[in-house]
Design a protein around this motif. Sequence first.
Motif, PDB file in Angstrom:
ATOM      1  N   ALA A 117       0.840  -1.195   0.000  1.00 33.19           N
ATOM      2  CA  ALA A 117       0.000   0.000   0.000  1.00 33.19           C
ATOM      3  C   ALA A 117       0.879   1.251   0.000  1.00 33.19           C
ATOM      4  O   ALA A 117       2.080   1.198   0.294  1.00 33.19           O
ATOM      5  N   SER A 155      -0.033  -0.876  -4.747  1.00 30.98           N
ATOM      6  CA  SER A 155      -1.231  -1.576  -5.197  1.00 30.98           C
ATOM      7  C   SER A 155      -2.511  -0.757  -5.124  1.00 30.98           C
ATOM      8  O   SER A 155      -3.481  -1.066  -5.833  1.00 30.98           O
ATOM      9  N   ASN A 156      -2.562   0.279  -4.247  1.00 33.21           N
ATOM     10  CA  ASN A 156      -3.808   1.028  -4.110  1.00 33.21           C
ATOM     11  C   ASN A 156      -3.811   2.316  -4.937  1.00 33.21           C
ATOM     12  O   ASN A 156      -4.582   3.233  -4.672  1.00 33.21           O
ATOM     13  N   GLN A 170      -3.067  -9.332  -3.806  1.00 33.58           N
ATOM     14  CA  GLN A 170      -3.692  -8.635  -2.689  1.00 33.58           C
ATOM     15  C   GLN A 170      -2.996  -7.279  -2.525  1.00 33.58           C
ATOM     16  O   GLN A 170      -2.051  -6.961  -3.235  1.00 33.58           O
ATOM     17  N   VAL A 171      -3.467  -6.513  -1.550  1.00 29.90           N
ATOM     18  CA  VAL A 171      -2.824  -5.212  -1.319  1.00 29.90           C
ATOM     19  C   VAL A 171      -1.362  -5.408  -0.953  1.00 29.90           C
ATOM     20  O   VAL A 171      -0.484  -4.690  -1.440  1.00 29.90           O
TER      21      VAL A 171
END
Length: 218
Positions: A117, A155-156, A170-171
């Motif tokens: 993140a 990732s975000n 996933q994050v």
Amino acid sequence: MNRKRILLSVCALLMLACLPAGCSRGGPTPPLSDDTQQESAPPVNETQEEDALPTKASPQESTPPAGAAEEVSPPPTSTAEEVSAPPTSPAEPVTGPSAERYTPRTGDGVDVVYFEAKDPCACMAKIGDAIEKTILTYFQDELQGGELRYFVVVSNLPENNDLVDMFDSQVFELCIAEFQDGQMATEALAEIRILKDSPMKLEDFVRTRVLSSLEAQR
């Protein structure tokens, strides 16, 4: 008449006087004296010696064939003209993840892609630090040679949604992508969450998994 007779008689006498001289001229030639023969004829021995002397052959000058091209040897290269190649400087060490946006390979190799993140918590930040330390410490040769690539993806961020979908991530996720002739096979290492409180074990785990993927390419 008397004068004519006298003239004829005189002429007859003159003619008779000339005949003995003419006969003497036409007679055999008297032999030459010994002195005359020695002067006119060279000694036989000297003539034979001259004929027997060997003739010295004049040295023959070798002349190259008319059509043959002269071989011209190039002048030796002086030391000053020799340009020595500069020594190859070693590649600079890789000090962090690639600054380029991730794109899949078109050949063979291994990619390590870590998703995190934008503002990770302290525990997740430690995971990221342990992964980076392991990659940069144990795989410098592979990184510099291009056999291994290392990326960190936030990732975000919306611009990275396509990469999250590509890896089905996933994050927070550590993924290893192996390539053969441009064909990608990915694997997510979920164990990093279990080992987040044991940095040494986490480093050993990451090192073992990356080395296994590299050896599979060799």
